[in-house]
Design a protein around this motif. Structure first.
Motif, PDB file in Angstrom:
ATOM      1  N   GLU A 177      -1.700  -5.862   2.845  1.00 29.52           N
ATOM      2  CA  GLU A 177      -1.220  -4.776   1.977  1.00 29.52           C
ATOM      3  C   GLU A 177      -2.236  -4.490   0.881  1.00 29.52           C
ATOM      4  O   GLU A 177      -2.496  -3.334   0.553  1.00 29.52           O
ATOM      5  CB  GLU A 177       0.143  -5.135   1.371  1.00 29.52           C
ATOM      6  N   THR A 222       0.848  -1.170   0.000  1.00 26.08           N
ATOM      7  CA  THR A 222       0.000   0.000   0.000  1.00 26.08           C
ATOM      8  C   THR A 222       0.897   1.238   0.000  1.00 26.08           C
ATOM      9  O   THR A 222       1.879   1.289   0.739  1.00 26.08           O
ATOM     10  CB  THR A 222      -0.954   0.008   1.216  1.00 26.08           C
ATOM     11  N   GLY A 267      -4.887  -2.255   1.863  1.00 28.97           N
ATOM     12  CA  GLY A 267      -4.455  -0.909   2.229  1.00 28.97           C
ATOM     13  C   GLY A 267      -3.864  -0.789   3.617  1.00 28.97           C
ATOM     14  O   GLY A 267      -3.726   0.313   4.141  1.00 28.97           O
TER      15      GLY A 267
END
Length: 180
Positions: A113, A23, A116
């Protein structure tokens, strides 16, 4: 008839391998809530608890949310992933101290990831091949994780705390910076 599709990049990756899965919103530790997802392997819970304590004490994290994954060799259940993603700013997961739990921990980190949530995965060095293979299978070749010497399960409490302390800088680097 199959028509060709042209790749405007010429086949070059715009980002380093593994970076694409991260992210872009990396974490500021001060005031953050950190999820600790232990996988039921021996010493995983105290290892992660020590990392959480150090993040609060030294980096100003607001606190931790500790959770246990039901099965160390299986991906995190979707509802548990959603709950941690909703309540935490980042997650530390593992400890990967065998082949299946290392692969599963990497799969979980990649899943966070992709939701986010910055994630730091802890794996022992004996299972790097397994962890890297899982990253490749998840289209995240080069995925960064924290490596600690093998084994973790046989360590005493003081040794677990020492290993967590040694892993702290790598955990912070993964949670706060984008791979180059």
């Amino acid at each position: 008839m199959v028509e060709a599709i042209l790749d405007p990049t010429g086949g070059r990756r715009a980002v380093a391998q593994g970076a694409a899965v991260l992210t872009p919103n990396r974490l500021k530790l001060a005031g953050a809530t950190i999820g600790l997802l232990e996988n039921t392997k021996k010493n995983a819970a105290p290892f992660l608890a020590e990392l959480g304590r150090l993040l609060v004490e030294r980096h100003g994290a607001a606190g931790v949310v500790a959770r246990t994954k039901a099965a160390f060799a299986m991906p995190i259940p979707e509802e548990q992933l959603a709950e941690l993603a909703r309540t935490c700013d980042a997650v530390i997961t593992g400890v990967g101290d065998c082949g299946s739990c290392s692969a599963s921990a990497v799969a979980d980190g990649i899943a966070f990831e992709r939701h986010g949530i910055p994630a730091a995965v802890i794996c022992s060095d004996a299972f790097i091949v397994t962890a890297d293979a899982m990253a490749g299978m998840r289209d995240a070749t080069g995925y960064r994780y924290v490596v600690t010497p093998h084994p973790v399960a046989v360590l005493g409490p003081d040794e677990v705390r020492k290993r967590a302390e040694e892993a702290l800088d790598d955990v912070v680097a993964i949670l706060t910076s984008v791979a180059s």
